[in-house]
Write a protein that holds these residues in place. Structure first.
Motif, PDB file in Angstrom:
ATOM      1  N   ASP A   1       0.847  -1.184   0.000  1.00  0.00           N
ATOM      2  CA  ASP A   1       0.000   0.000   0.000  1.00  0.00           C
ATOM      3  C   ASP A   1       0.894   1.250   0.000  1.00  0.00           C
ATOM      4  O   ASP A   1       2.076   1.177   0.367  1.00  0.00           O
ATOM      5  CB  ASP A   1      -0.899  -0.001   1.232  1.00  0.00           C
ATOM      6  CG  ASP A   1      -2.079   0.949   1.095  1.00  0.00           C
ATOM      7  OD1 ASP A   1      -2.236   1.570   0.030  1.00  0.00           O
ATOM      8  OD2 ASP A   1      -2.840   1.084   2.076  1.00  0.00           O
ATOM      9  N   THR A   2       0.354   2.389  -0.407  1.00  0.00           N
ATOM     10  CA  THR A   2       1.138   3.620  -0.465  1.00  0.00           C
ATOM     11  C   THR A   2       0.342   4.787   0.103  1.00  0.00           C
ATOM     12  O   THR A   2      -0.890   4.788   0.085  1.00  0.00           O
ATOM     13  CB  THR A   2       1.552   3.970  -1.912  1.00  0.00           C
ATOM     14  OG1 THR A   2       0.381   4.205  -2.694  1.00  0.00           O
ATOM     15  CG2 THR A   2       2.375   2.861  -2.537  1.00  0.00           C
ATOM     16  N   VAL A   3       1.066   5.789   0.602  1.00  0.00           N
ATOM     17  CA  VAL A   3       0.445   7.011   1.094  1.00  0.00           C
ATOM     18  C   VAL A   3       1.411   8.161   0.854  1.00  0.00           C
ATOM     19  O   VAL A   3       2.630   8.006   0.995  1.00  0.00           O
ATOM     20  CB  VAL A   3       0.092   6.902   2.596  1.00  0.00           C
ATOM     21  CG1 VAL A   3       1.332   6.701   3.446  1.00  0.00           C
ATOM     22  CG2 VAL A   3      -0.681   8.123   3.061  1.00  0.00           C
ATOM     23  N   ARG A   4       0.875   9.292   0.473  1.00  0.00           N
ATOM     24  CA  ARG A   4       1.720  10.460   0.263  1.00  0.00           C
ATOM     25  C   ARG A   4       2.023  11.112   1.596  1.00  0.00           C
ATOM     26  O   ARG A   4       1.134  11.355   2.410  1.00  0.00           O
ATOM     27  CB  ARG A   4       1.044  11.471  -0.671  1.00  0.00           C
ATOM     28  CG  ARG A   4       2.023  12.565  -1.105  1.00  0.00           C
ATOM     29  CD  ARG A   4       1.378  13.650  -1.950  1.00  0.00           C
ATOM     30  NE  ARG A   4       2.378  14.650  -2.314  1.00  0.00           N
ATOM     31  CZ  ARG A   4       2.848  15.582  -1.478  1.00  0.00           C
ATOM     32  NH1 ARG A   4       2.383  15.645  -0.242  1.00  0.00           N
ATOM     33  NH2 ARG A   4       3.765  16.444  -1.868  1.00  0.00           N
ATOM     34  N   ILE A   5       3.309  11.414   1.836  1.00  0.00           N
ATOM     35  CA  ILE A   5       3.726  12.061   3.075  1.00  0.00           C
ATOM     36  C   ILE A   5       5.019  12.814   2.830  1.00  0.00           C
ATOM     37  O   ILE A   5       5.930  12.327   2.156  1.00  0.00           O
ATOM     38  CB  ILE A   5       3.909  11.030   4.218  1.00  0.00           C
ATOM     39  CG1 ILE A   5       4.272  11.731   5.534  1.00  0.00           C
ATOM     40  CG2 ILE A   5       4.939   9.970   3.867  1.00  0.00           C
ATOM     41  CD1 ILE A   5       4.247  10.809   6.739  1.00  0.00           C
ATOM     42  N   ASP A   6       5.097  14.015   3.369  1.00  0.00           N
ATOM     43  CA  ASP A   6       6.331  14.803   3.382  1.00  0.00           C
ATOM     44  C   ASP A   6       6.749  14.914   4.832  1.00  0.00           C
ATOM     45  O   ASP A   6       6.119  15.627   5.622  1.00  0.00           O
ATOM     46  CB  ASP A   6       6.075  16.188   2.784  1.00  0.00           C
ATOM     47  CG  ASP A   6       7.320  17.065   2.763  1.00  0.00           C
ATOM     48  OD1 ASP A   6       8.355  16.649   3.334  1.00  0.00           O
ATOM     49  OD2 ASP A   6       7.257  18.174   2.204  1.00  0.00           O
ATOM     50  N   THR A   7       7.791  14.217   5.219  1.00  0.00           N
ATOM     51  CA  THR A   7       8.170  14.159   6.631  1.00  0.00           C
ATOM     52  C   THR A   7       8.809  15.446   7.129  1.00  0.00           C
ATOM     53  O   THR A   7       9.092  15.571   8.319  1.00  0.00           O
ATOM     54  CB  THR A   7       9.124  12.980   6.895  1.00  0.00           C
ATOM     55  OG1 THR A   7      10.317  13.141   6.125  1.00  0.00           O
ATOM     56  CG2 THR A   7       8.454  11.658   6.546  1.00  0.00           C
ATOM     57  N   ALA A   8       9.029  16.403   6.236  1.00  0.00           N
ATOM     58  CA  ALA A   8       9.491  17.723   6.663  1.00  0.00           C
ATOM     59  C   ALA A   8       8.330  18.667   6.950  1.00  0.00           C
ATOM     60  O   ALA A   8       8.551  19.804   7.371  1.00  0.00           O
ATOM     61  CB  ALA A   8      10.401  18.331   5.598  1.00  0.00           C
ATOM     62  N   ASP A   9       7.103  18.199   6.752  1.00  0.00           N
ATOM     63  CA  ASP A   9       5.908  19.028   6.889  1.00  0.00           C
ATOM     64  C   ASP A   9       4.999  18.433   7.972  1.00  0.00           C
ATOM     65  O   ASP A   9       4.415  17.370   7.783  1.00  0.00           O
ATOM     66  CB  ASP A   9       5.175  19.074   5.548  1.00  0.00           C
ATOM     67  CG  ASP A   9       3.902  19.901   5.600  1.00  0.00           C
ATOM     68  OD1 ASP A   9       3.517  20.365   6.680  1.00  0.00           O
ATOM     69  OD2 ASP A   9       3.276  20.070   4.530  1.00  0.00           O
TER      70      ASP A   9
ATOM     71  N   VAL B   1      -3.316   6.406   7.237  1.00  0.00           N
ATOM     72  CA  VAL B   1      -2.749   5.072   7.471  1.00  0.00           C
ATOM     73  C   VAL B   1      -3.531   4.337   8.552  1.00  0.00           C
ATOM     74  O   VAL B   1      -3.889   3.160   8.399  1.00  0.00           O
ATOM     75  CB  VAL B   1      -1.260   5.185   7.865  1.00  0.00           C
ATOM     76  CG1 VAL B   1      -0.736   3.845   8.386  1.00  0.00           C
ATOM     77  CG2 VAL B   1      -0.428   5.633   6.670  1.00  0.00           C
ATOM     78  N   LEU B   2      -3.836   5.009   9.644  1.00  0.00           N
ATOM     79  CA  LEU B   2      -4.518   4.346  10.755  1.00  0.00           C
ATOM     80  C   LEU B   2      -5.973   4.027  10.415  1.00  0.00           C
ATOM     81  O   LEU B   2      -6.525   3.037  10.904  1.00  0.00           O
ATOM     82  CB  LEU B   2      -4.433   5.200  12.017  1.00  0.00           C
ATOM     83  CG  LEU B   2      -3.015   5.347  12.586  1.00  0.00           C
ATOM     84  CD1 LEU B   2      -3.022   6.255  13.808  1.00  0.00           C
ATOM     85  CD2 LEU B   2      -2.411   3.986  12.932  1.00  0.00           C
ATOM     86  N   ALA B   3      -6.590   4.844   9.565  1.00  0.00           N
ATOM     87  CA  ALA B   3      -7.951   4.536   9.135  1.00  0.00           C
ATOM     88  C   ALA B   3      -7.991   3.269   8.285  1.00  0.00           C
ATOM     89  O   ALA B   3      -8.915   2.443   8.401  1.00  0.00           O
ATOM     90  CB  ALA B   3      -8.529   5.714   8.362  1.00  0.00           C
ATOM     91  N   LYS B   4      -6.999   3.103   7.421  1.00  0.00           N
ATOM     92  CA  LYS B   4      -6.953   1.945   6.537  1.00  0.00           C
ATOM     93  C   LYS B   4      -6.322   0.724   7.196  1.00  0.00           C
ATOM     94  O   LYS B   4      -6.614  -0.418   6.820  1.00  0.00           O
ATOM     95  CB  LYS B   4      -6.178   2.296   5.258  1.00  0.00           C
ATOM     96  CG  LYS B   4      -6.862   3.327   4.387  1.00  0.00           C
ATOM     97  CD  LYS B   4      -5.983   3.732   3.220  1.00  0.00           C
ATOM     98  CE  LYS B   4      -5.769   2.601   2.234  1.00  0.00           C
ATOM     99  NZ  LYS B   4      -4.962   3.058   1.060  1.00  0.00           N
ATOM    100  N   HIS B   5      -5.442   0.976   8.163  1.00  0.00           N
ATOM    101  CA  HIS B   5      -4.690  -0.123   8.789  1.00  0.00           C
ATOM    102  C   HIS B   5      -4.710   0.044  10.311  1.00  0.00           C
ATOM    103  O   HIS B   5      -3.692   0.359  10.935  1.00  0.00           O
ATOM    104  CB  HIS B   5      -3.251  -0.126   8.269  1.00  0.00           C
ATOM    105  CG  HIS B   5      -3.132  -0.295   6.789  1.00  0.00           C
ATOM    106  ND1 HIS B   5      -3.240  -1.519   6.171  1.00  0.00           N
ATOM    107  CD2 HIS B   5      -2.943   0.624   5.806  1.00  0.00           C
ATOM    108  CE1 HIS B   5      -3.108  -1.353   4.854  1.00  0.00           C
ATOM    109  NE2 HIS B   5      -2.925  -0.079   4.614  1.00  0.00           N
ATOM    110  N   PRO B   6      -5.866  -0.196  10.931  1.00  0.00           N
ATOM    111  CA  PRO B   6      -5.970  -0.004  12.379  1.00  0.00           C
ATOM    112  C   PRO B   6      -5.120  -0.966  13.203  1.00  0.00           C
ATOM    113  O   PRO B   6      -4.933  -0.744  14.404  1.00  0.00           O
ATOM    114  CB  PRO B   6      -7.466  -0.218  12.652  1.00  0.00           C
ATOM    115  CG  PRO B   6      -7.949  -1.043  11.505  1.00  0.00           C
ATOM    116  CD  PRO B   6      -7.143  -0.604  10.324  1.00  0.00           C
TER     117      PRO B   6
END
Length: 254
Positions: free
Chosen positions: A53-61, A72-77
């Motif tokens: 699975d994939t999710v967009r994330i900018d770890t500097a933001d 992520v937690l909604a899809k993968h509790p």
């Protein structure tokens, strides 16, 4: 950390160590979510590796981290493993502030604040799981400095001590804290590193990492054999020689 049966989120894993680890963990029977900034890379990973699975994330933001965590937690509790993989490395010259200040700030934002914010976004959820793990990613350069990359060295030393500290604090929970300590690996972290003869082949590194996780599920630090030269120089009493060898090996110490 057990080698299979986990649900694992690895932000900053659209290439290099992160992606290779994601693929291998998926092959070992884990549910894996890859995070990254670039939508086209995420789409390609989803197409080439349908089980990931994939999710967009900018770890500097910070806002992006919060949004991705909710998704992520909604899809993968049942998420129970967070790997704080995202990081950048910059060559810097500290003779003049104009040449290093912006770079240093970017490195600290990504390499130190990124993992802190990621852990903050997931730690309450992880404590509610029966068996959970936070995997931090430091470096052999946390223990012996590469002259060309001062901010990177310092950021990874910070991650090492952060790992040591939060492991103590979370000892009364179900959350383990494991520190992955790579040596130089053939990735695009620095220009030319993918072809460097001094860097460890990526496939070899990930194979050894997964074998160590399987063999030592209670390990606090994941150290491939090749990183121990840097990791234990001070303990062996040859720290000065380690630093000299590291910085003489090639222009970037790879």
């Amino acid at each position: 950390m057990r080698i299979s049966g986990n649900t694992v989120f690895i932000p900053g894993s659209t290439s290099g160590i992160g992606l290779a680890l994601a693929i291998e963990l998926r092959a070992r029977g884990n549910t894996v979510i890859v995070g990254g900034r670039r939508a086209e890379l995420l789409e390609r990973i989803a197409a080439e590796h349908p089980g990931i699975d994939t999710v967009r994330i900018d770890t500097a933001d910070p806002a992006s981290i919060d949004s991705a965590a909710k998704e992520v937690l909604a899809k993968h509790p049942d998420l129970n493993v967070l790997v704080t993989m995202a990081g950048i490395m910059r060559v810097e010259d500290w003779h003049e502030p104009e040449s290093f200040l912006a770079s240093a700030e970017a490195v600290v934002t990504t390499n130190v604040l990124g993992p802190i914010r990621l852990i903050a976004a997931f730690v309450r959820h992880l404590q509610a799981q029966p068996d959970a793990t936070i995997v931090t990613v430091s470096s052999g350069l946390a223990f012996a400095p590469l002259k060309a990359t001062p901010s990177y060295n310092a950021s990874k030393a910070a991650i090492h001590m952060l790992s040591e500290s939060i492991r103590l604090q979370l000892a009364d929970t179900t959350v383990k804290v494991v520190e992955l300590e790579p040596p130089s690996v053939r990735t695009s972290l620095l220009p030319g590193q993918e072809d460097s003869e001094f860097a460890m082949p990526l496939e070899e590194f990930v194979t050894e990492v997964v074998a160590l996780i399987e063999a030592q599920p209670d390990a606090r630090e994941i150290q491939v054999e090749r990183v121990k030269f840097l990791r234990y120089g001070e303990a062996r009493g040859d720290y000065d020689q380690v630093v000299e060898t590291l910085n003489a090996s090639d222009p970037h110490g790879r």
